[in-house]
Enzyme design. Structure first.
Site, PDB file in Angstrom:
ATOM      1  N   VAL A 192     -11.200 -19.308-109.618  1.00  0.00           N
ATOM      2  CA  VAL A 192     -12.471 -18.614-110.355  1.00  0.00           C
ATOM      3  C   VAL A 192     -12.530 -17.285-110.459  1.00  0.00           C
ATOM      4  O   VAL A 192     -11.805 -16.483-109.775  1.00  0.00           O
ATOM      5  CB  VAL A 192     -13.726 -19.174-109.367  1.00  0.00           C
ATOM      6  CG1 VAL A 192     -13.980 -20.520-109.546  1.00  0.00           C
ATOM      7  CG2 VAL A 192     -13.574 -18.425-108.125  1.00  0.00           C
ATOM      8  N   THR A 193     -13.384 -16.755-111.416  1.00  0.00           N
ATOM      9  CA  THR A 193     -14.075 -17.405-112.518  1.00  0.00           C
ATOM     10  C   THR A 193     -13.298 -17.217-113.632  1.00  0.00           C
ATOM     11  O   THR A 193     -12.525 -16.694-113.952  1.00  0.00           O
ATOM     12  CB  THR A 193     -15.492 -16.836-112.618  1.00  0.00           C
ATOM     13  OG1 THR A 193     -15.331 -15.437-113.052  1.00  0.00           O
ATOM     14  CG2 THR A 193     -16.281 -16.910-111.403  1.00  0.00           C
TER      15      THR A 193
ATOM     16  N   LYS B 297      -9.877  -7.568-111.366  1.00  0.00           N
ATOM     17  CA  LYS B 297     -10.024  -8.770-111.578  1.00  0.00           C
ATOM     18  C   LYS B 297      -8.804  -9.383-111.976  1.00  0.00           C
ATOM     19  O   LYS B 297      -8.533 -10.648-111.616  1.00  0.00           O
ATOM     20  CB  LYS B 297     -10.985  -8.735-112.901  1.00  0.00           C
ATOM     21  CG  LYS B 297     -12.299  -7.990-112.815  1.00  0.00           C
ATOM     22  CD  LYS B 297     -12.943  -8.561-111.499  1.00  0.00           C
ATOM     23  CE  LYS B 297     -14.307  -7.863-111.448  1.00  0.00           C
ATOM     24  NZ  LYS B 297     -15.085  -8.259-110.037  1.00  0.00           N
TER      25      LYS B 297
ATOM     26  N   GLU C 199      -9.762 -11.284-104.323  1.00  0.00           N
ATOM     27  CA  GLU C 199     -10.285 -10.205-104.845  1.00  0.00           C
ATOM     28  C   GLU C 199     -10.876  -9.730-103.473  1.00  0.00           C
ATOM     29  O   GLU C 199     -11.865 -10.215-102.827  1.00  0.00           O
ATOM     30  CB  GLU C 199     -11.317 -10.593-105.815  1.00  0.00           C
ATOM     31  CG  GLU C 199     -11.919  -9.105-106.364  1.00  0.00           C
ATOM     32  CD  GLU C 199     -12.932  -9.479-107.432  1.00  0.00           C
ATOM     33  OE1 GLU C 199     -13.080 -10.493-108.122  1.00  0.00           O
ATOM     34  OE2 GLU C 199     -13.528  -8.263-108.011  1.00  0.00           O
TER      35      GLU C 199
ATOM     36  N   LYS D 158      -5.976  -8.538-103.992  1.00  0.00           N
ATOM     37  CA  LYS D 158      -5.976  -7.704-105.369  1.00  0.00           C
ATOM     38  C   LYS D 158      -7.194  -6.899-105.560  1.00  0.00           C
ATOM     39  O   LYS D 158      -8.589  -7.537-105.065  1.00  0.00           O
ATOM     40  CB  LYS D 158      -5.916  -8.476-106.726  1.00  0.00           C
ATOM     41  CG  LYS D 158      -6.879  -9.822-106.891  1.00  0.00           C
ATOM     42  CD  LYS D 158      -6.343 -10.605-107.839  1.00  0.00           C
ATOM     43  CE  LYS D 158      -7.593 -11.765-108.389  1.00  0.00           C
ATOM     44  NZ  LYS D 158      -8.856 -11.029-108.889  1.00  0.00           N
TER      45      LYS D 158
ATOM     46  N   GLN E 236      -6.184 -19.527-131.715  1.00  0.00           N
ATOM     47  CA  GLN E 236      -5.133 -18.732-132.586  1.00  0.00           C
ATOM     48  C   GLN E 236      -3.801 -19.231-132.149  1.00  0.00           C
ATOM     49  O   GLN E 236      -2.832 -18.550-132.023  1.00  0.00           O
ATOM     50  CB  GLN E 236      -5.295 -17.333-132.800  1.00  0.00           C
ATOM     51  CG  GLN E 236      -6.487 -16.862-133.175  1.00  0.00           C
ATOM     52  CD  GLN E 236      -6.769 -15.318-133.051  1.00  0.00           C
ATOM     53  OE1 GLN E 236      -6.110 -14.364-133.828  1.00  0.00           O
ATOM     54  NE2 GLN E 236      -7.290 -14.760-132.237  1.00  0.00           N
TER      55      GLN E 236
ATOM     56  N   CYS F 118     -11.793 -13.526-113.626  1.00  0.00           N
ATOM     57  CA  CYS F 118     -10.415 -12.999-112.987  1.00  0.00           C
ATOM     58  C   CYS F 118      -9.359 -14.248-113.545  1.00  0.00           C
ATOM     59  O   CYS F 118      -8.266 -13.547-113.630  1.00  0.00           O
ATOM     60  CB  CYS F 118     -10.685 -13.403-111.555  1.00  0.00           C
ATOM     61  SG  CYS F 118     -11.493 -11.585-110.894  1.00  0.00           S
TER      62      CYS F 118
ATOM     63  N   ASP G 153      -8.554 -16.485-106.601  1.00  0.00           N
ATOM     64  CA  ASP G 153      -9.798 -16.307-105.961  1.00  0.00           C
ATOM     65  C   ASP G 153     -10.777 -17.443-105.474  1.00  0.00           C
ATOM     66  O   ASP G 153     -12.103 -17.229-105.484  1.00  0.00           O
ATOM     67  CB  ASP G 153     -10.706 -15.199-106.743  1.00  0.00           C
ATOM     68  CG  ASP G 153      -9.775 -13.949-107.039  1.00  0.00           C
ATOM     69  OD1 ASP G 153      -8.957 -13.765-106.670  1.00  0.00           O
ATOM     70  OD2 ASP G 153     -10.451 -13.266-107.908  1.00  0.00           O
TER      71      ASP G 153
HETATM   72  C1  C5J Z   1     -13.749 -13.390-110.024  1.00  0.00           C
HETATM   73  C2  C5J Z   1     -15.657 -12.047-110.284  1.00  0.00           C
HETATM   74  N1  C5J Z   1     -12.900 -13.624-109.143  1.00  0.00           N
HETATM   75  N2  C5J Z   1     -16.256 -12.976-111.051  1.00  0.00           N
HETATM   76  N3  C5J Z   1     -14.484 -12.218-109.639  1.00  0.00           N
HETATM   77  O1  C5J Z   1     -13.796 -13.967-111.271  1.00  0.00           O
HETATM   78  O2  C5J Z   1     -16.302 -10.679-109.941  1.00  0.00           O
END
Ligand code: C5J
Length: 224
Positions: free
Chosen positions: A162-163, A137, A77, A134, A207, A167, A29
């Site tokens: 990102v982020t 997320k 996205e 997509k 972990q 995602c 993204d």
């Molecule tokens: C992504 C969002 N790409 N933060 N989208 O992380 O809405």
């Protein structure tokens, strides 16, 4: 046919071993609406410089992956222009004055084909590099990403973009459940919120590497 070999990258919680021929660089993204000044992300009051610092390290990693002839996959996205793949709850979430599908600073917000939905020029896909559109997320849900990876014999993923906490994290968790080993270079993933950047990475490597490994781009480049 690419030669198989195993390389090890210094990483947390322990070195990440992968065969480059069976490892895809998955860039999540890196879209104009999230990263560019004047886009949707900034319109919501976010500091886009927190994300823009990931562009240079991503460029270097992408160039190395391309030079080595390895698999590169990009995601975006976004939704169909008729919004039939947009869950009503996602449309109204946030109670923001402008939401997905409305007209934003770079066209209709997170709608496929609009300027803001596209990938930033610095990391623009080359012909032949799959682009996964997509609606969610995670990059696996409601997409053909898993089939594409299987057809190419991919076993490991270097996940950037990102982020970090949304995602990237969701995709790493989905990938882990489907049997892929994931390495996340910390300088190639970004969040608008420094505390989420830190925690998003900690959650992946906690972990004993519950979802994956964390390293940085210089260490991956040195190992390639
Ligand atoms: C992504 C969002 N790409 N933060 N989208 O992380 O809405």
């Amino acid at each position: 046919m690419m030669t198989s070999r195993t390389v090890a990258v210094e990483a947390e919680p322990y070195p990440f071993e992968f065969d480059p021929a069976h490892t895809a660089l998955l860039i999540i993204d890196m879209q104009r609406d999230f990263l560019e000044p004047g886009g949707f992300g900034e319109m919501l009051g976010n500091d886009v410089s927190q994300l823009r610092s990931t562009i240079e390290p991503n460029k270097k990693l992408l160039a190395a992956w391309r030079d080595a002839g390895l698999t590169v996959i990009h995601t975006r996205e976004g939704h169909r222009s008729d919004l039939t793949d947009l869950p009503p709850c996602k449309k109204i979430r946030g109670r923001s004055p402008a939401s997905i599908g409305d007209t934003g600073p770079m066209g209709r917000i997170l709608v496929r084909g609009e300027a803001g939905h596209d990938i930033i020029p610095e990391l623009y896909p080359k012909p032949g590099e799959p682009v996964i559109d997509k609606p969610g997320k995670g990059a696996f849900w409601a997409t053909d990403l898993h089939s594409i990876l299987q057809h190419r014999g991919i076993k490991s993923l270097i996940v950037t973009g990102v982020t970090t906490e949304v995602c990237v994290n969701t995709t790493v968790r989905e990938a882990n459940d489907r049997g892929y080993d994931c390495l996340v270079p910390s300088d190639c993933v970004g969040s608008y919120f420094p505390e989420f950047q830190e925690m998003g990475l900690k959650m992946i490597k906690a972990q004993g590497g519950i979802f994956g490994w964390v390293s940085d781009s210089a260490k991956i480049l040195a190992a390639l």
